[in-house]
Design a protein around this motif. Structure first.
Motif, PDB file in Angstrom:
ATOM      1  N   ALA A  47      26.327  14.609 -12.134  1.00 20.81           N
ATOM      2  CA  ALA A  47      25.836  14.332 -13.486  1.00 20.81           C
ATOM      3  C   ALA A  47      24.731  13.281 -13.468  1.00 20.81           C
ATOM      4  N   ALA A  48      24.872  12.287 -12.590  1.00 23.67           N
ATOM      5  CA  ALA A  48      23.831  11.260 -12.466  1.00 23.67           C
ATOM      6  C   ALA A  48      22.573  11.844 -11.851  1.00 23.67           C
ATOM      7  N   GLY A  49      22.762  12.812 -10.940  1.00 26.73           N
ATOM      8  CA  GLY A  49      21.615  13.415 -10.274  1.00 26.73           C
ATOM      9  C   GLY A  49      20.802  14.338 -11.151  1.00 26.73           C
ATOM     10  N   VAL A  50      21.410  14.831 -12.228  1.00 26.48           N
ATOM     11  CA  VAL A  50      20.691  15.725 -13.138  1.00 26.48           C
ATOM     12  C   VAL A  50      19.511  15.009 -13.786  1.00 26.48           C
ATOM     13  N   GLY A  51      19.656  13.702 -13.977  1.00 22.02           N
ATOM     14  CA  GLY A  51      18.593  12.920 -14.602  1.00 22.02           C
ATOM     15  C   GLY A  51      19.079  12.234 -15.861  1.00 22.02           C
TER      16      GLY A  51
END
Length: 211
Positions: free
Chosen positions: A47-51
């Motif tokens: 979820a953090a990597g999605v932006g």
């Protein structure tokens, strides 16, 4: 009439079988619990990597992480949910770039630290307030009550708790007046309200389909 010769052996065999079955069940339960905890941590990383969506007036942006926490809080017990959120923080503390914007260890002592540390009590509170994950309501009224309780759990746990902790810590770290930060961060409520409603609908619909 004499007693059967093999009665003691039979009893011993039955006891051994029962013990083995119990041991297997316990091991299986522990493995399932570990997998759920790891899955939550991995989903938080993803979820953090999605932006994130930048928010003017604050260094913290809007991400999908609170949505993941809401789903976890509504479907996991407090221990599992809290452990999963804590594992996510540990992964970042070890240097992995799993926090928003690709940050890692430094984020835990920066302006966004409060929001990160707030994830753990947030998901625990949500799990404590949420309806039982194993409940199977039969009536429409019961489903509505469960939905309202789930929505309230998300609002109190995954919206108010991280907001309060996050804004307080951010004010202490940056020296900016807490009222100004709270006003700037209040824009989170709109997105978080949508996340809470979506999480509630998804979980309630899944439980209704199980009945």
């Amino acid at each position: 009439m004499s007693a059967p010769i093999h009665s003691d052996a039979t009893t011993s065999t039955s006891a051994s079988t029962g013990t083995a079955a119990l041991t297997h069940s316990t091991a299986s339960h522990r493995a399932t619990t570990a997998l759920r905890i790891i899955a939550l941590a991995v989903l938080m990383c993803a979820a953090a990597g999605v932006g994130r969506i930048p928010v003017p007036g604050t260094v913290v942006g809007i991400t999908l992480q609170t949505f993941v926490l809401m789903i976890a809080g509504l479907t996991m017990n407090p221990v599992e949910a809290g452990a999963g959120a804590l594992l996510y923080l540990v992964i970042g503390a070890c240097g992995a770039p799993v926090f928003s914007g690709g940050a890692s260890t430094a984020a835990l002592i920066g302006p966004s630290a409060g929001f990160l540390f707030g994830f753990v009590p947030a998901v625990i509170v949500t799990a404590l307030l949420a309806p039982s994950a194993d409940s199977r309501r039969s009536s429409r009224r019961s489903l509505w009550l469960d939905a309202l309780r789930s929505l309230a759990a998300c609002a109190l746990g995954c919206i108010l708790v991280p907001f309060a902790v996050g804004v307080t810590v951010q004010s202490l770290v940056t020296g900016v007046d807490i009222r100004a930060l709270a006003a700037a961060s209040s824009v989170f409520f709109v997105g978080d309200a949508i996340k809470a409603a979506t999480a509630t609908l998804l979980v309630t619909a899944a439980r209704a389909a199980r009945k």
